[in-house]
Write an enzyme that holds these catalytic residues in place. Structure first.
Site, PDB file in Angstrom:
ATOM      1  N   HIS A   1      -7.472  -5.984   0.447  1.00  0.00           N
ATOM      2  CA  HIS A   1      -6.366  -5.066   0.215  1.00  0.00           C
ATOM      3  C   HIS A   1      -5.039  -5.802   0.295  1.00  0.00           C
ATOM      4  O   HIS A   1      -4.732  -6.428   1.305  1.00  0.00           O
ATOM      5  CB  HIS A   1      -6.420  -3.959   1.259  1.00  0.00           C
TER       6      HIS A   1
ATOM      7  N   SER B   1       0.819  -1.204   0.000  1.00  0.00           N
ATOM      8  CA  SER B   1       0.000   0.000   0.000  1.00  0.00           C
ATOM      9  C   SER B   1       0.858   1.262   0.000  1.00  0.00           C
ATOM     10  O   SER B   1       1.583   1.497  -0.968  1.00  0.00           O
ATOM     11  CB  SER B   1      -0.963  -0.027   1.189  1.00  0.00           C
TER      12      SER B   1
ATOM     13  N   ASP C   1      -9.841  -4.297  -4.638  1.00  0.00           N
ATOM     14  CA  ASP C   1      -9.167  -3.714  -3.482  1.00  0.00           C
ATOM     15  C   ASP C   1      -9.876  -2.415  -3.110  1.00  0.00           C
ATOM     16  O   ASP C   1     -10.004  -1.518  -3.933  1.00  0.00           O
ATOM     17  CB  ASP C   1      -7.706  -3.444  -3.847  1.00  0.00           C
TER      18      ASP C   1
END
Length: 517
Positions: free
Chosen positions: A487, A232, A459
């Site tokens: 995610h 991320s 996601d």
């Protein structure tokens, strides 16, 4: 603001952006495997002269400092110095804390730096959950987690006391001129406290500075190239590193990617749609199973969740603890399980309690987990402080109120269920004490080795389009797709993804053509 990414104990990373409702992300860890006896005696590692040769002028001592490792419960821990300001050699220093999971073989390839995201999440915490990493990675590399500057056990951003922080995360501000003015004042006071308690570090916690720290860590660990796994926000950190140091870039895996070409306003709008899509998938799944507290069609189910969250502003939901679930907390509680479909059952339990029993105990528990809040009102991390400081050091959304109002309306039109929590991005850095950093890296990372970018098709926090975009932006980027929910992908999806990541990191194998798992 909402917070990008962390992956504590092999769960998820989360990217959320500056918004009117201030949020973060964390999910319950999956079961950990037993840690093998990999402890080693204390040792000192000298940065290699070859690695140190790339030190910026004036910073050679940082690149050549020894690392004093000490045993810390089956791991090895160390702290090194980094420049306070990578543009001013004489400005002083800060500390960067590291934790190493030593390789299970006697002759590892080198180090693998890892970052769980945030910004503001702890790489030390990521390494502590050994089940995040496959056995092949653990055999091939010393896996090194570090807390970026401003975070956790490194020299931290410090702002307010726990009581003030709790109020800050709990308070609802109406989308009126008066409510917006009240929130701007709250954020102004927050920023003032951060400046008073953190000092000049607050102006030097930008992602580029953290990426420069990573190159220094590469050198002191004795690695000629940086091998890296980032989730991320960690993909933004990794892409920034590749743009600053393409010649030092080894094998990079960027999982749950951020499109580094987007403005904060664009990120907010697209992320709101990502959460809308993820929540729709949850509602479809809930309605198909037994004892779902939602009724009617999927659209009606989404409307019921929206009404519950919005109603909490005027009528906070009671809990057995005596605390109440405000609209802010209701949003956190609904958003948190969406990072991993394995956690959808927590949301179902929370909605049953609310709709059938009129209490919000589980929703509050989810919100507290999201915010790293302990039962006694203390907080287990400085992730909120670091998140806001790093985001504000990197970039700013529009602060024009009329434009914010229009952007907020556009977001709700595209994401009606939770979209209200993604508007007014510009408020998040109102009157911040330091300006954002000047961009000094090549977004294309020309000359870097192949970089693996992984995207999950639904996601919520880093929409799949972002991974496709980053893979295309990076000159050497290549995309790996996981068809699924949640995610990030490595370590929580399937053997196809895990195998591709480990084949690349361990053996340097790049998939032959586009790979979809």
């Amino acid at each position: 603001m909402i917070r990008p990414a962390r992956r504590p104990a092999a769960t998820v990373a989360c990217l959320l952006v500056p918004v009117l409702l201030l949020a973060a992300c964390a999910v319950p860890p999956k079961n950990q495997v037993a840690l093998e006896d990999v402890g080693k005696s204390s040792s000192a590692t000298e940065g290699s002269s070859a690695a140190a040769s790339g030190a910026p002028d004036g910073f050679e001592d940082f690149y050549t400092q020894p690392v004093e490792w000490s045993d810390c419960g089956g791991f090895e821990c160390a702290t090194v110095d980094a420049p306070l300001d990578w543009h001013e050699p004489g400005a002083g220093s800060i500390e960067i804390a590291m934790k190493k999971l030593p390789a299970t073989t006697d002759d590892p390839q080198g180090s693998l730096l890892v970052n769980p995201g945030g910004p503001g999440a702890s790489g030390i915490g990521l390494v502590e959950s050994t089940s995040n990493f496959g056995f092949r990675l653990r055999a091939a590399f010393d896996i090194v987690g570090f807390d970026p500057r401003g975070v956790g056990q490194s020299t931290p951003v410090t702002c307010v006391d726990d009581e003030t922080k709790d109020e800050f995360l709990t308070t609802d501000y109406p989308e009126t001129d008066k409510g917006i003015a009240q929130q701007i004042e709250a954020i102004r006071q927050w920023g003032k406290a951060c400046a008073e308690n953190t000092g000049d570090l607050l102006g030097n916690v930008d992602t580029q500075s953290a990426a420069r720290d990573m190159d220094m860590l590469r050198a002191v660990l004795g690695d000629e190239k940086l091998n890296y796994l980032g989730y991320s926000y960690g993909t933004q950190l990794g892409a920034t590193y590749a743009g600053l140091f393409p010649g030092n870039t080894g094998r990079l895996v960027l999982d749950g990617a951020i499109d580094i070409t987007l403005s904060p306003d664009q990120v907010a709008a697209e992320q709101a749609v990502g959460f809308e899509n993820a929540l729709r998938a949850y509602v479809e799944d809930c309605l198909a199973g037994p004892d779902c507290p939602l009724g009617g069609s999927v659209d009606l189910g989404l409307q019921q969740i929206r009404a519950m969250v919005n109603d909490a502003a005027a009528h906070p939901i009671a809990t057995s603890s005596g605390r109440s679930v405000t609209k802010n907390l209701a949003f956190y509680g609904v958003a948190m399980p969406l990072y991993n479909e394995a956690n959808w059952s927590y949301l179902t339990t929370a909605l049953r309690e609310i709709f059938w029993e009129g209490r919000g105990d589980t929703l509050l528990l989810l919100a507290d987990s999201y915010n790293d809040r302990n039962a006694d009102g203390s907080f287990s991390s400085n992730s909120e402080e670091a998140f806001r400081a790093i985001n504000c050091a990197d970039d700013r959304a529009t602060e024009d109120l009329d434009k914010m109002k229009q952007l907020a309306a556009d977001i709700v039109a595209e994401a009606p269920t939770l979209g209200e929590s993604f508007g007014y991005s510009g408020i998040g850095c109102a009157d911040w004490p330091y300006p954002p950093a000047k961009k000094e890296f090549d977004v294309h990372a020309k000359g870097a080795a192949p970089i693996m970018v992984i995207g999950t098709t639904n996601d919520p926090a880093t929409p799949y389009r972002w991974s496709k975009a980053l893979a295309g932006t990076l000159d050497s980027g290549f995309l790996v797709t996981y068809e699924g929910e949640g995610h990030t992908a490595y370590g929580r999806s399937n053997e196809c993804i895990d195998g591709a990541v480990e084949d690349y990191l361990v053996d340097g194998e790049v998939p032959d053509g586009a790979l979809t798992c």
